[in-house]
Write an enzyme that holds these catalytic residues in place. Sequence first.
Site, PDB file in Angstrom:
ATOM      1  N   HIS A  21       0.834  -1.212   0.000  1.00 43.51           N
ATOM      2  CA  HIS A  21       0.000   0.000   0.000  1.00 43.51           C
ATOM      3  C   HIS A  21       0.864   1.256   0.000  1.00 43.51           C
ATOM      4  O   HIS A  21       0.673   2.159  -0.836  1.00 43.51           O
ATOM      5  CB  HIS A  21      -0.919  -0.010   1.224  1.00 43.51           C
ATOM      6  CG  HIS A  21      -1.819   1.175   1.315  1.00 43.51           C
ATOM      7  ND1 HIS A  21      -3.075   1.203   0.764  1.00 43.51           N
ATOM      8  CD2 HIS A  21      -1.634   2.402   1.891  1.00 43.51           C
ATOM      9  CE1 HIS A  21      -3.625   2.385   0.993  1.00 43.51           C
ATOM     10  NE2 HIS A  21      -2.772   3.130   1.674  1.00 43.51           N
ATOM     11  N   GLU A  22       1.824   1.306   0.927  1.00 48.48           N
ATOM     12  CA  GLU A  22       2.680   2.485   1.017  1.00 48.48           C
ATOM     13  C   GLU A  22       3.617   2.586  -0.184  1.00 48.48           C
ATOM     14  O   GLU A  22       3.984   3.688  -0.605  1.00 48.48           O
ATOM     15  CB  GLU A  22       3.486   2.457   2.314  1.00 48.48           C
ATOM     16  CG  GLU A  22       2.642   2.450   3.589  1.00 48.48           C
ATOM     17  CD  GLU A  22       1.639   3.585   3.646  1.00 48.48           C
ATOM     18  OE1 GLU A  22       1.877   4.655   3.045  1.00 48.48           O
ATOM     19  OE2 GLU A  22       0.582   3.395   4.292  1.00 48.48           O
ATOM     20  N   HIS A  25       1.913   4.688  -2.847  1.00 48.40           N
ATOM     21  CA  HIS A  25       2.090   6.140  -2.657  1.00 48.40           C
ATOM     22  C   HIS A  25       3.511   6.559  -3.030  1.00 48.40           C
ATOM     23  O   HIS A  25       3.715   7.564  -3.733  1.00 48.40           O
ATOM     24  CB  HIS A  25       1.809   6.515  -1.192  1.00 48.40           C
ATOM     25  CG  HIS A  25       0.407   6.297  -0.755  1.00 48.40           C
ATOM     26  ND1 HIS A  25      -0.680   6.845  -1.410  1.00 48.40           N
ATOM     27  CD2 HIS A  25      -0.095   5.591   0.290  1.00 48.40           C
ATOM     28  CE1 HIS A  25      -1.790   6.496  -0.785  1.00 48.40           C
ATOM     29  NE2 HIS A  25      -1.463   5.728   0.244  1.00 48.40           N
TER      30      HIS A  25
END
Length: 443
Positions: A21-22, A25
């Site tokens: 997920h990170e 980003h």
Amino acid sequence: MTFLIYIFSFLILISIIVFIHELGHFSFARLFGVRVLDFSIGFGRSIKSWETKSKTIFNLRLLPFGGYVKMNGEEISEKSRSSDSYSSKKYYQKLLITLGGPIFNFILAIAIFFIINLFGTYKVIPIVGDVLLNSTANEKGIEKGDLITKIDNAEISSFSDAQLALSKRLGESGYLEIQILRDENFYEFFLPINNWLSTKEPSNLLYELGIFPPLKPVIGSVSKASPAEVGGMEPGDKILEIEGKSILYWGDIRQEINKSSGNEMSVKILRENRINTLLIKPNLSENTFNWQIGISSSFELSDNARVLEKFSVMDSLKNSILQTYKVIENSIFFIGKIILGQVSAKNLGGPVMIGQYAGESVIYGGLYSFFYLIALISISLGIVNLFPLPVLDGGQALILTIEKIIGRDLPDKMLNFFYRLGTVFLIFLFVFVFLNDIFRILS
């Protein structure tokens, strides 16, 4: 030992999903030239850190319940216009950076489903292995050996398909339309439902209708002082024959016991690679008026009901995208039913439930089940992060879009208020699902 497996499995699962997920980003931020100051997995004190040439500090933190990516010029108070700041980027760039986490969560699920489809996955053929007495399915005439082909016009090729189709009717009233194939003929059955399972926490929807998959004729437990115990049966015994009739599925056992009419039966079993013959005299149940011997199933799926499916590279890619889409669609549909009160909010689960499922997938299903669970939880995390709350990615995207439409930044006081409101809501939700997990375990 089992508890440690649960904890360890949970930590691995959540770390993989949060990292991806990170990474979403981070990847979009670097793609558009935004300097990332901090890439952290977990919260709290850093237990391991290192710095890259691009001046990004990677941190592994003490509490493994999330993570974050901090970018130059990202905070409300940091409206930096330098070329490597988040705030200096165009709307579509900021939007992709913001939604990069959920996008990568969905990509992770697609990748896992792709590998599973490519190497092959077992599906359980939707053959009715047994029908529970006095159940809805039994009362409407569904029988052992029927092949489920459709549920509410949805094509069914596996028990998973059936579960998915039935989940869409949770909390509803009316009739479930089930089409089956029996002796080369198709039949339709209409099973009545009324606010179906709206107050329960069902895990197996076919079982709620009284339908079992084909199970191995292996004994899971033996009741005390029952005919089975008196006759010498033990947990783990595999029943091979009853009165000379071969037993293939668990459902065959009840059928043969009822044929005995209470007379003593010869039962051939397999125990520790040795075949034994036992004499069992059934008792008549006062509740169901059927003959019983006091055994329950081990609930092991029959090998005859499992079929290995493999796909080509292109078909694996198509199927993986379709599977991810179906899980997203069904999850949103389910959340909508919880919000509308059609399904009990008790079905929501948190870290404890995820840890339990992760541990059980390792113990009982191996790596295949564990990675399949990673795909499902990754999709769930992606969906939750798209909720329109300011502290989540969906809320950030909504703020960006509103500011784009009105042509100016929203006031800091308004943003701070909504951030606090969103944080309070998330804390309440976390406590709620945590209590759900505890009550689920206690019950």
